[in-house]
Design an enzyme around this catalytic site. Sequence first.
Site, short mmCIF file in Angstrom:
data_model
loop_
_atom_site.label_atom_id
_atom_site.label_comp_id
_atom_site.label_asym_id
_atom_site.label_seq_id
_atom_site.Cartn_x
_atom_site.Cartn_y
_atom_site.Cartn_z
N ILE A 231 19.52 -4.90 -12.66
CA ILE A 231 20.28 -3.97 -13.50
C ILE A 231 19.74 -3.98 -14.94
CG2 ILE A 231 22.55 -3.60 -14.56
CD1 ILE A 231 23.82 -4.49 -11.90
N TYR B 27 32.94 -16.64 -9.82
CA TYR B 27 32.31 -15.40 -10.29
C TYR B 27 33.38 -14.41 -10.76
CZ TYR B 27 29.38 -11.19 -10.18
OH TYR B 27 28.71 -10.02 -10.52
P1 NAD Z 1 19.60 -10.04 -10.84
O1 NAD Z 1 19.69 -11.38 -10.21
O2 NAD Z 1 18.65 -9.04 -10.30
O3 NAD Z 1 19.33 -10.18 -12.39
C1 NAD Z 1 19.99 -11.15 -13.18
C2 NAD Z 1 19.18 -11.37 -14.44
O4 NAD Z 1 19.81 -12.37 -15.22
C3 NAD Z 1 17.74 -11.85 -14.16
O5 NAD Z 1 16.86 -11.14 -15.00
C4 NAD Z 1 17.79 -13.33 -14.57
O6 NAD Z 1 16.54 -13.75 -15.09
C5 NAD Z 1 18.85 -13.31 -15.65
N1 NAD Z 1 19.48 -14.60 -15.85
C6 NAD Z 1 20.18 -15.36 -14.93
N2 NAD Z 1 20.61 -16.50 -15.51
C7 NAD Z 1 20.19 -16.47 -16.81
C8 NAD Z 1 20.31 -17.35 -17.90
N3 NAD Z 1 20.96 -18.52 -17.80
N4 NAD Z 1 19.75 -17.00 -19.08
C9 NAD Z 1 19.08 -15.83 -19.20
N5 NAD Z 1 18.93 -14.95 -18.21
C10 NAD Z 1 19.48 -15.27 -17.02
O7 NAD Z 1 21.11 -9.47 -10.77
P2 NAD Z 1 21.71 -8.08 -11.27
O8 NAD Z 1 22.40 -7.46 -10.15
O9 NAD Z 1 20.69 -7.30 -12.00
O10 NAD Z 1 22.83 -8.63 -12.27
C11 NAD Z 1 22.93 -8.20 -13.63
C12 NAD Z 1 24.37 -8.29 -14.05
O11 NAD Z 1 25.15 -7.34 -13.30
C13 NAD Z 1 25.01 -9.66 -13.79
O12 NAD Z 1 25.86 -10.00 -14.86
C14 NAD Z 1 25.82 -9.43 -12.52
O13 NAD Z 1 26.89 -10.30 -12.40
C15 NAD Z 1 26.27 -7.99 -12.75
N6 NAD Z 1 26.71 -7.31 -11.54
C16 NAD Z 1 25.85 -7.07 -10.52
C17 NAD Z 1 26.30 -6.39 -9.38
C18 NAD Z 1 25.40 -6.08 -8.21
O14 NAD Z 1 25.92 -5.67 -7.16
N7 NAD Z 1 24.10 -6.20 -8.34
C19 NAD Z 1 27.65 -5.98 -9.29
C20 NAD Z 1 28.49 -6.26 -10.35
C21 NAD Z 1 28.01 -6.91 -11.48
#
Ligand code: NAD
Length: 249
Positions: free
Chosen positions: A19, A158
């Site tokens: 995202i 979470y």
């Molecule tokens: P993803 O795993 O593809 O990306 C997560 C990103 O966060 C990665 O770039 C990772 O390097 C970074 N990250 C993780 N821990 C970290 C830390 N301690 N310090 C710095 N960077 C860190 O997941 P995503 O789906 O892109 O998630 C992005 C956000 O969207 C998150 O907050 C997630 O909870 C939220 N979200 C995702 C979904 C979904 O269905 N994908 C739904 C609701 C919310």
Amino acid sequence: MTDRLNGKVAIITGGVAGIGLGIAECYVREGAKVVLTANHNVDGGKAAVAKFGDDVSLFVQQDVAKEADWQKVIDATLAKFGKLDILVNNAGIGGMSPIIEDLSLADWQKTIDVNLTANFLGEKYGIKAMQKTNDAKGSIINVSSVAGLVGLPTAPAYSASKGGTRMLTHATALNLAHRGIDIRVNSVHPGWIDTAIVPAAAKEQLIKTIPVGHMGEPKDIGEVCVYLGSDESKFANGAEFTVDGAQRA
Ligand code: NAD
């Protein structure tokens, strides 16, 4: 449309994949300069900067849960681009714990640290930087989740972290508005978006729970973040923006 973020400087945590990268693509398209952070994915950071160009993008390695790393990111942002307009607190981790009694304190704490405490730290350092470099104006976007609006039974830590982020957003927006500071704070609540955080084995089953019949893509969240980062959203403050294919309807 282009140029909706022309001249603005944004920090996007976790901006090198999923995202966060989708948000960065939309931001660069709209004329923003972006600082992308991640804790481990240095290759992803290098690839993103190679793609966007180092005149408009910068990668900084950061653990969002470490306070000292926030100062590092702010310093690097101001050294390269001179100011801060937008902070997107996007980085996050998943974590399934179907039986809450089996959830360890360490796993609970890590989820809260990365998904909630980090957003407080981002706000703290981001607001100071906006006050110092941007006439105390700006926009903060906290990426929560549908799981911050309704409980996700298989992921209590979470869900708690995302619900906490929702209320952190409300309280910070009010705190700043009551003090006459023009920094807006809103939360975005994605439903299922096709990224690495979604357990691959569960995808087929999850899709059945989405009324529109498919997952979203990172750009779906990027577009709402363009609106919230731009001056078009100047009256949107302390609000929740759900993007979920009607999952919560
Ligand atoms: P993803 O795993 O593809 O990306 C997560 C990103 O966060 C990665 O770039 C990772 O390097 C970074 N990250 C993780 N821990 C970290 C830390 N301690 N310090 C710095 N960077 C860190 O997941 P995503 O789906 O892109 O998630 C992005 C956000 O969207 C998150 O907050 C997630 O909870 C939220 N979200 C995702 C979904 C979904 O269905 N994908 C739904 C609701 C919310």
